[in-house]
Design a protein around this motif. Sequence first.
Motif, PDB file in Angstrom:
ATOM      1  N   GLU A   5     -10.760  58.466 -55.856  1.00 42.75           N
ATOM      2  CA  GLU A   5     -11.364  57.189 -56.229  1.00 42.75           C
ATOM      3  C   GLU A   5     -10.431  56.414 -57.152  1.00 42.75           C
ATOM      4  O   GLU A   5      -9.660  57.005 -57.913  1.00 42.75           O
ATOM      5  CB  GLU A   5     -12.708  57.441 -56.916  1.00 42.75           C
ATOM      6  CG  GLU A   5     -13.723  58.126 -56.007  1.00 42.75           C
ATOM      7  CD  GLU A   5     -15.017  58.468 -56.721  1.00 42.75           C
ATOM      8  OE1 GLU A   5     -15.135  58.162 -57.930  1.00 42.75           O
ATOM      9  OE2 GLU A   5     -15.914  59.037 -56.076  1.00 42.75           O
ATOM     10  N   SER A   6     -10.503  55.105 -57.074  1.00 41.14           N
ATOM     11  CA  SER A   6      -9.604  54.254 -57.854  1.00 41.14           C
ATOM     12  C   SER A   6      -9.815  54.432 -59.361  1.00 41.14           C
ATOM     13  O   SER A   6     -10.947  54.501 -59.838  1.00 41.14           O
ATOM     14  CB  SER A   6      -9.803  52.780 -57.490  1.00 41.14           C
ATOM     15  OG  SER A   6      -9.339  52.526 -56.179  1.00 41.14           O
ATOM     16  N   ARG A   7      -8.699  54.524 -60.062  1.00 45.67           N
ATOM     17  CA  ARG A   7      -8.703  54.566 -61.530  1.00 45.67           C
ATOM     18  C   ARG A   7      -7.365  54.001 -61.995  1.00 45.67           C
ATOM     19  O   ARG A   7      -6.313  54.524 -61.660  1.00 45.67           O
ATOM     20  CB  ARG A   7      -8.874  55.996 -62.052  1.00 45.67           C
ATOM     21  CG  ARG A   7      -8.840  56.089 -63.587  1.00 45.67           C
ATOM     22  CD  ARG A   7      -9.031  57.516 -64.062  1.00 45.67           C
ATOM     23  NE  ARG A   7      -7.930  58.370 -63.693  1.00 45.67           N
ATOM     24  CZ  ARG A   7      -6.785  58.481 -64.393  1.00 45.67           C
ATOM     25  NH1 ARG A   7      -6.580  57.743 -65.484  1.00 45.67           N
ATOM     26  NH2 ARG A   7      -5.833  59.308 -64.001  1.00 45.67           N
ATOM     27  N   LEU A   8      -7.429  52.911 -62.739  1.00 39.85           N
ATOM     28  CA  LEU A   8      -6.203  52.258 -63.188  1.00 39.85           C
ATOM     29  C   LEU A   8      -5.669  52.915 -64.456  1.00 39.85           C
ATOM     30  O   LEU A   8      -6.423  53.216 -65.378  1.00 39.85           O
ATOM     31  CB  LEU A   8      -6.443  50.775 -63.435  1.00 39.85           C
ATOM     32  CG  LEU A   8      -6.789  49.918 -62.217  1.00 39.85           C
ATOM     33  CD1 LEU A   8      -6.993  48.470 -62.637  1.00 39.85           C
ATOM     34  CD2 LEU A   8      -5.697  50.015 -61.161  1.00 39.85           C
ATOM     35  N   ASP A  53      -5.008  59.434 -47.793  1.00 38.21           N
ATOM     36  CA  ASP A  53      -3.735  58.825 -48.189  1.00 38.21           C
ATOM     37  C   ASP A  53      -2.568  59.736 -47.840  1.00 38.21           C
ATOM     38  O   ASP A  53      -1.508  59.274 -47.387  1.00 38.21           O
ATOM     39  CB  ASP A  53      -3.731  58.535 -49.694  1.00 38.21           C
ATOM     40  CG  ASP A  53      -4.708  57.429 -50.072  1.00 38.21           C
ATOM     41  OD1 ASP A  53      -4.828  56.460 -49.307  1.00 38.21           O
ATOM     42  OD2 ASP A  53      -5.357  57.548 -51.136  1.00 38.21           O
ATOM     43  N   CYS A 111     -14.336  62.714 -59.460  1.00 35.49           N
ATOM     44  CA  CYS A 111     -15.073  61.854 -58.529  1.00 35.49           C
ATOM     45  C   CYS A 111     -16.542  62.281 -58.517  1.00 35.49           C
ATOM     46  O   CYS A 111     -16.929  63.235 -59.201  1.00 35.49           O
ATOM     47  CB  CYS A 111     -14.466  61.936 -57.128  1.00 35.49           C
ATOM     48  SG  CYS A 111     -14.354  63.613 -56.471  1.00 35.49           S
ATOM     49  N   TRP A 166       2.129  54.594 -54.011  1.00 37.51           N
ATOM     50  CA  TRP A 166       1.198  55.184 -54.960  1.00 37.51           C
ATOM     51  C   TRP A 166       1.906  55.962 -56.064  1.00 37.51           C
ATOM     52  O   TRP A 166       1.786  57.166 -56.176  1.00 37.51           O
ATOM     53  CB  TRP A 166       0.214  56.120 -54.262  1.00 37.51           C
ATOM     54  CG  TRP A 166      -0.643  55.417 -53.286  1.00 37.51           C
ATOM     55  CD1 TRP A 166      -1.660  54.556 -53.561  1.00 37.51           C
ATOM     56  CD2 TRP A 166      -0.562  55.486 -51.855  1.00 37.51           C
ATOM     57  NE1 TRP A 166      -2.220  54.090 -52.409  1.00 37.51           N
ATOM     58  CE2 TRP A 166      -1.571  54.647 -51.344  1.00 37.51           C
ATOM     59  CE3 TRP A 166       0.245  56.189 -50.955  1.00 37.51           C
ATOM     60  CZ2 TRP A 166      -1.774  54.496 -49.997  1.00 37.51           C
ATOM     61  CZ3 TRP A 166       0.053  56.031 -49.615  1.00 37.51           C
ATOM     62  CH2 TRP A 166      -0.945  55.187 -49.136  1.00 37.51           C
ATOM     63  N   ARG A 194       0.423  59.093 -58.621  1.00 40.10           N
ATOM     64  CA  ARG A 194      -0.957  58.966 -58.191  1.00 40.10           C
ATOM     65  C   ARG A 194      -1.782  60.218 -58.447  1.00 40.10           C
ATOM     66  O   ARG A 194      -2.994  60.182 -58.413  1.00 40.10           O
ATOM     67  CB  ARG A 194      -0.999  58.655 -56.702  1.00 40.10           C
ATOM     68  CG  ARG A 194      -0.218  59.662 -55.865  1.00 40.10           C
ATOM     69  CD  ARG A 194       0.157  59.075 -54.523  1.00 40.10           C
ATOM     70  NE  ARG A 194       1.034  59.932 -53.777  1.00 40.10           N
ATOM     71  CZ  ARG A 194       2.338  59.945 -53.916  1.00 40.10           C
ATOM     72  NH1 ARG A 194       2.908  59.171 -54.802  1.00 40.10           N
ATOM     73  NH2 ARG A 194       3.107  60.730 -53.194  1.00 40.10           N
ATOM     74  N   LYS A 205      -5.442  56.500 -57.546  1.00 46.56           N
ATOM     75  CA  LYS A 205      -6.094  57.019 -56.337  1.00 46.56           C
ATOM     76  C   LYS A 205      -5.100  57.623 -55.354  1.00 46.56           C
ATOM     77  O   LYS A 205      -4.078  57.023 -55.026  1.00 46.56           O
ATOM     78  CB  LYS A 205      -6.861  55.893 -55.647  1.00 46.56           C
ATOM     79  CG  LYS A 205      -7.490  56.275 -54.308  1.00 46.56           C
ATOM     80  CD  LYS A 205      -8.139  55.068 -53.652  1.00 46.56           C
ATOM     81  CE  LYS A 205      -8.696  55.406 -52.280  1.00 46.56           C
ATOM     82  NZ  LYS A 205      -7.625  55.746 -51.299  1.00 46.56           N
ATOM     83  N   GLU A 261      -7.035  62.528 -57.205  1.00 45.60           N
ATOM     84  CA  GLU A 261      -8.180  61.646 -57.381  1.00 45.60           C
ATOM     85  C   GLU A 261      -8.401  60.751 -56.161  1.00 45.60           C
ATOM     86  O   GLU A 261      -7.543  59.921 -55.838  1.00 45.60           O
ATOM     87  CB  GLU A 261      -7.983  60.780 -58.627  1.00 45.60           C
ATOM     88  CG  GLU A 261      -7.825  61.600 -59.894  1.00 45.60           C
ATOM     89  CD  GLU A 261      -7.758  60.739 -61.148  1.00 45.60           C
ATOM     90  OE1 GLU A 261      -7.039  61.121 -62.076  1.00 45.60           O
ATOM     91  OE2 GLU A 261      -8.410  59.670 -61.176  1.00 45.60           O
ATOM     92  N   ASP A 315      -2.942  52.124 -59.887  1.00 41.84           N
ATOM     93  CA  ASP A 315      -4.082  52.867 -59.348  1.00 41.84           C
ATOM     94  C   ASP A 315      -3.679  54.322 -59.104  1.00 41.84           C
ATOM     95  O   ASP A 315      -2.729  54.600 -58.371  1.00 41.84           O
ATOM     96  CB  ASP A 315      -4.549  52.230 -58.040  1.00 41.84           C
ATOM     97  CG  ASP A 315      -5.934  52.714 -57.618  1.00 41.84           C
ATOM     98  OD1 ASP A 315      -6.406  53.721 -58.172  1.00 41.84           O
ATOM     99  OD2 ASP A 315      -6.529  52.080 -56.728  1.00 41.84           O
TER     100      ASP A 315
END
Length: 241
Positions: free
Chosen positions: A80-83, A95, A134, A3, A6, A90, A78, A88
Motif C-alpha cells: 500500500e502507498s506510503r510516502l 509490482d 497493510c 520505485w 521501495r 509501495k 509494502e 512512495d
Amino acid sequence: MPWPSRKRDKGAVADKKEPDAKIAKTEETQKKEEEEKSTKPPAGSSKSGWKNWKKAKESDSGGEESKQTYCHWLLKSEPESRLEKGVDMKFSIEDLKAQPNQTTFWDGVRNYQARNFLRAMKLGQQAFFYHSNCKEPGIVAIVKIVKEAYPDHTQFDQKDPHYDSSSRKENPKWSMVDVQFVRMTKRFIPLSEIKAHHLAHKADGGPLKNMMLFTRQRLSIQPLTQEEFDFVLSLEEEKPH
C-alpha cells in the motif's frame, strides 16, 4: 530507477496487526505484550495440523530431525502507498511481476541485522514474499535469490529516502540482493493464521515455536529454518480457518 527504496527499511514499520511494536530496543517488551493480547487458538486445529505435518515429514526423512540452520528467508514489502520524503514506498508482488524478467534489487534495508541476513543469502535460495504494514499482512508468493549481496546504490543517492551520508563508496555500509518471482502461493497465508500456529507450537514444540516473525517482528529481512519454511508452505494446501 523504478520505485526507489521501495521495500521496508531501517527497523521497519510494525505491521498494523502488531500495533504495540515501538522501537527495536523494546522488542522483548513487545513480545510479552503481544503474547498477553493474543488469544491462544483452539488446540485441535493447529496442533493436529502440526502433528500431521510432522508425521509426513518423518516418513519422508526416516524420522531424522532437521538441522536448525537458515536456508530460506522472509522478505517484507509494502503493498500500500506510503510516502517517505516524497517517495512512495509501495511495492507489491504485482509490482515485482511487472519488472523486466520479474526481477528486481532489494534495496533500502537500513538495519544492521537485516543487512547481515541479506549478506548471508545464497544464490538460488527461496524466500517468502510477505505483504507488510497493510490491512491484512501475510505471505503471497515465493521468490528466489538470483544475485548475492552487493552495495546498495541508494545509500549514495542524496535524493533517495534512504541516503546515508556516513556511508563511503570505498566501504559501503549497506547491501542488497536481486530477487526473482517464482510463483504465487496457492492461497494467501495471513499473519493471523501463522501466529495461531506459532502460539500452539510454543506449547507443543512445533517448528514455528521460535519463528523470527514473532520474536523479532520488526525486521524486514528474516531467516527461516527448513522446518519453518516447509511447515508454512504446507499451509497453502489447507483450507483457511
